[in-house]
Design a protein around this motif. Structure first.
Motif, PDB file in Angstrom:
ATOM      1  N   UNK A 168      40.120  52.638  39.140  1.00 56.56           N
ATOM      2  CA  UNK A 168      39.259  52.523  40.103  1.00 56.56           C
ATOM      3  C   UNK A 168      40.170  50.814  41.105  1.00 56.56           C
ATOM      4  N   UNK A 169      39.840  49.542  40.265  1.00 55.70           N
ATOM      5  CA  UNK A 169      40.980  48.916  41.154  1.00 55.70           C
ATOM      6  C   UNK A 169      42.769  48.855  40.547  1.00 55.70           C
ATOM      7  N   UNK A 170      43.303  49.641  40.773  1.00 58.41           N
ATOM      8  CA  UNK A 170      44.491  50.055  40.956  1.00 58.41           C
ATOM      9  C   UNK A 170      44.653  50.904  42.298  1.00 58.41           C
ATOM     10  N   UNK A 171      43.331  51.521  42.727  1.00 65.26           N
ATOM     11  CA  UNK A 171      43.514  52.397  43.966  1.00 65.26           C
ATOM     12  C   UNK A 171      43.404  51.400  45.194  1.00 65.26           C
ATOM     13  N   UNK A 172      44.340  51.886  46.544  1.00 63.70           N
ATOM     14  CA  UNK A 172      44.243  51.017  47.731  1.00 63.70           C
ATOM     15  C   UNK A 172      42.858  51.384  48.563  1.00 63.70           C
ATOM     16  N   UNK A 173      42.469  52.500  48.242  1.00 64.37           N
ATOM     17  CA  UNK A 173      40.753  52.378  48.354  1.00 64.37           C
ATOM     18  C   UNK A 173      40.076  51.109  48.284  1.00 64.37           C
ATOM     19  N   UNK A 174      40.341  50.881  47.082  1.00 63.88           N
ATOM     20  CA  UNK A 174      39.548  49.610  46.338  1.00 63.88           C
ATOM     21  C   UNK A 174      39.280  48.334  47.178  1.00 63.88           C
ATOM     22  N   UNK A 175      40.833  48.134  47.518  1.00 65.61           N
ATOM     23  CA  UNK A 175      40.996  46.489  48.759  1.00 65.61           C
ATOM     24  C   UNK A 175      40.658  47.161  50.008  1.00 65.61           C
ATOM     25  N   UNK A 176      40.817  48.256  50.411  1.00 65.74           N
ATOM     26  CA  UNK A 176      40.225  48.573  51.685  1.00 65.74           C
ATOM     27  C   UNK A 176      38.868  48.457  52.157  1.00 65.74           C
TER      28      UNK A 176
ATOM     29  N   UNK B  35      45.184  25.734  33.947  1.00 69.96           N
ATOM     30  CA  UNK B  35      43.336  26.666  34.918  1.00 69.96           C
ATOM     31  C   UNK B  35      44.404  27.908  34.123  1.00 69.96           C
ATOM     32  N   UNK B  36      43.105  29.303  34.323  1.00 72.55           N
ATOM     33  CA  UNK B  36      43.424  30.118  33.706  1.00 72.55           C
ATOM     34  C   UNK B  36      42.519  30.938  34.620  1.00 72.55           C
ATOM     35  N   UNK B  37      43.254  31.552  35.668  1.00 75.11           N
ATOM     36  CA  UNK B  37      41.945  32.565  36.835  1.00 75.11           C
ATOM     37  C   UNK B  37      41.921  33.739  35.696  1.00 75.11           C
ATOM     38  N   UNK B  38      40.808  34.216  34.651  1.00 75.37           N
ATOM     39  CA  UNK B  38      40.483  35.038  34.615  1.00 75.37           C
ATOM     40  C   UNK B  38      39.988  36.477  34.943  1.00 75.37           C
ATOM     41  N   UNK B  39      40.975  37.736  35.545  1.00 70.94           N
ATOM     42  CA  UNK B  39      40.330  38.848  36.251  1.00 70.94           C
ATOM     43  C   UNK B  39      40.764  38.519  37.763  1.00 70.94           C
ATOM     44  N   UNK B  40      42.064  37.836  37.720  1.00 69.37           N
ATOM     45  CA  UNK B  40      42.244  37.170  39.160  1.00 69.37           C
ATOM     46  C   UNK B  40      42.900  37.757  40.475  1.00 69.37           C
ATOM     47  N   UNK B  41      42.937  38.983  39.764  1.00 61.47           N
ATOM     48  CA  UNK B  41      42.549  40.855  40.899  1.00 61.47           C
ATOM     49  C   UNK B  41      44.757  40.017  42.024  1.00 61.47           C
TER      50      UNK B  41
ATOM     51  N   UNK C 139      47.611  46.470  36.875  1.00 61.18           N
ATOM     52  CA  UNK C 139      48.872  46.443  36.767  1.00 61.18           C
ATOM     53  C   UNK C 139      49.842  45.776  38.459  1.00 61.18           C
ATOM     54  N   UNK C 140      48.989  46.751  39.664  1.00 64.85           N
ATOM     55  CA  UNK C 140      48.993  47.035  41.073  1.00 64.85           C
ATOM     56  C   UNK C 140      49.065  45.624  41.524  1.00 64.85           C
ATOM     57  N   UNK C 141      48.246  45.365  41.017  1.00 66.35           N
ATOM     58  CA  UNK C 141      47.672  43.726  41.782  1.00 66.35           C
ATOM     59  C   UNK C 141      48.415  42.563  41.260  1.00 66.35           C
ATOM     60  N   UNK C 142      48.516  42.857  39.829  1.00 62.75           N
ATOM     61  CA  UNK C 142      49.987  42.080  39.301  1.00 62.75           C
ATOM     62  C   UNK C 142      50.894  41.991  40.777  1.00 62.75           C
ATOM     63  N   UNK C 143      51.520  42.879  40.150  1.00 66.71           N
ATOM     64  CA  UNK C 143      52.997  43.005  40.695  1.00 66.71           C
ATOM     65  C   UNK C 143      52.628  42.487  42.018  1.00 66.71           C
TER      66      UNK C 143
ATOM     67  N   UNK D  34      31.762  38.279  39.713  1.00 62.99           N
ATOM     68  CA  UNK D  34      31.694  39.008  38.735  1.00 62.99           C
ATOM     69  C   UNK D  34      32.785  39.940  38.110  1.00 62.99           C
ATOM     70  N   UNK D  35      33.310  39.229  37.616  1.00 60.03           N
ATOM     71  CA  UNK D  35      34.512  39.512  36.719  1.00 60.03           C
ATOM     72  C   UNK D  35      34.219  39.728  35.062  1.00 60.03           C
TER      73      UNK D  35
END
Length: 246
Positions: free
Chosen positions: A12-20, A49-55, A77-81, A115-116
């Protein structure tokens, strides 16, 4: 341990529909919260600083603009890219599963926001993730875990709603099941194919979090209840924001 395809967040987090679906989130409110949090915790200029689950790194970028040395990690991986286009000498992004030991650090402050947390099927994995976060902190460092106020969220759960975004009708169904707050997201994609995704967040109480923190060797310094940093009230607060020390 790497995420497997059966874990809902790995697809789900790698889906473009999540971000939409979530593109209209109040980013100004999030930046204001981060600003208040930094004032409240006052890490030194140049602190790590560490942003843990940074999207996609939006909040990591803001933290970097405040003159901190920031590392953002996320399972997607797509969010980090996407985030890496903004990287520079004091802003780094890595694909990382919080259940794995952190090869980066030590950090002065670790932030796990919006809520990550609580996504994993096995409850023990939550403790593993917190132990890894604690291990990534320098002695005396702080960890902030920002989670929903579960009791209020369950009490006020909206069972069904529809949101239309960019011409796509998202049908959202929420329920409480086997210790998880579950949201089903159903819609037809541009090809007319029915799609169904799921979000599952464990309904962690304040007491359960405190048990986790003890097992992870973390000391609870304070519990805040909203993005204005008001005190936590179990009956009325929208959030549980834990400030922990190593």
């Amino acid at each position: 341990m790497s995420a497997v395809a059966s874990e809902w967040f790995s697809t789900w987090f790698d889906s473009p529909y999540y971000h939409r679906l979530y593109q209209h989130r109040d980013h100004a409110e999030a930046r204001a919260f981060l600003g208040r949090l930094l004032t409240h915790l006052h890490p030194k200029p140049g602190a790590r600083l560490l942003d843990l689950a940074c999207g996609k790194g939006r909040h990591s970028r803001y933290l970097s603009e405040q003159h901190y040395d920031v590392t953002g990690v996320d399972l997607s991986a797509q969010s980090i890219a996407y985030a890496r286009q903004f990287a520079h000498e004091h802003l780094h992004f890595h694909v990382h599963d919080m259940r794995d030991a952190m090869p980066y650090g030590p950090f002065d402050l670790v932030l796990n926001l919006f809520t990550s947390f609580g996504y994993f099927a096995e409850e023990a994995e939550n403790v593993v993730a917190l132990r890894n976060a604690a291990a990534a902190l320098r002695p005396g460092g702080k960890l902030v875990v920002d989670f929903l106020n579960t009791d209020r969220a369950i009490r006020e759960l909206v069972a069904h709603e529809t949101q239309t975004v960019d011409g796509i009708e998202f049908r959202l169904y929420r329920h409480f099941q086997h210790d998880f707050i579950v949201k089903e997201i159903r819609f037809e994609d541009e090809q007319g194919q029915e799609q169904c995704f799921e979000e599952r967040v464990r309904a962690l109480t304040q007491e359960r979090f405190e048990e986790y923190f003890a097992l992870a060797g973390l000391r609870l310094a304070e519990t805040l209840g909203d993005y204005h940093l008001g005190p936590f009230d179990p009956a009325t607060s929208p959030r549980m924001i834990f400030v922990l020390k190593k």
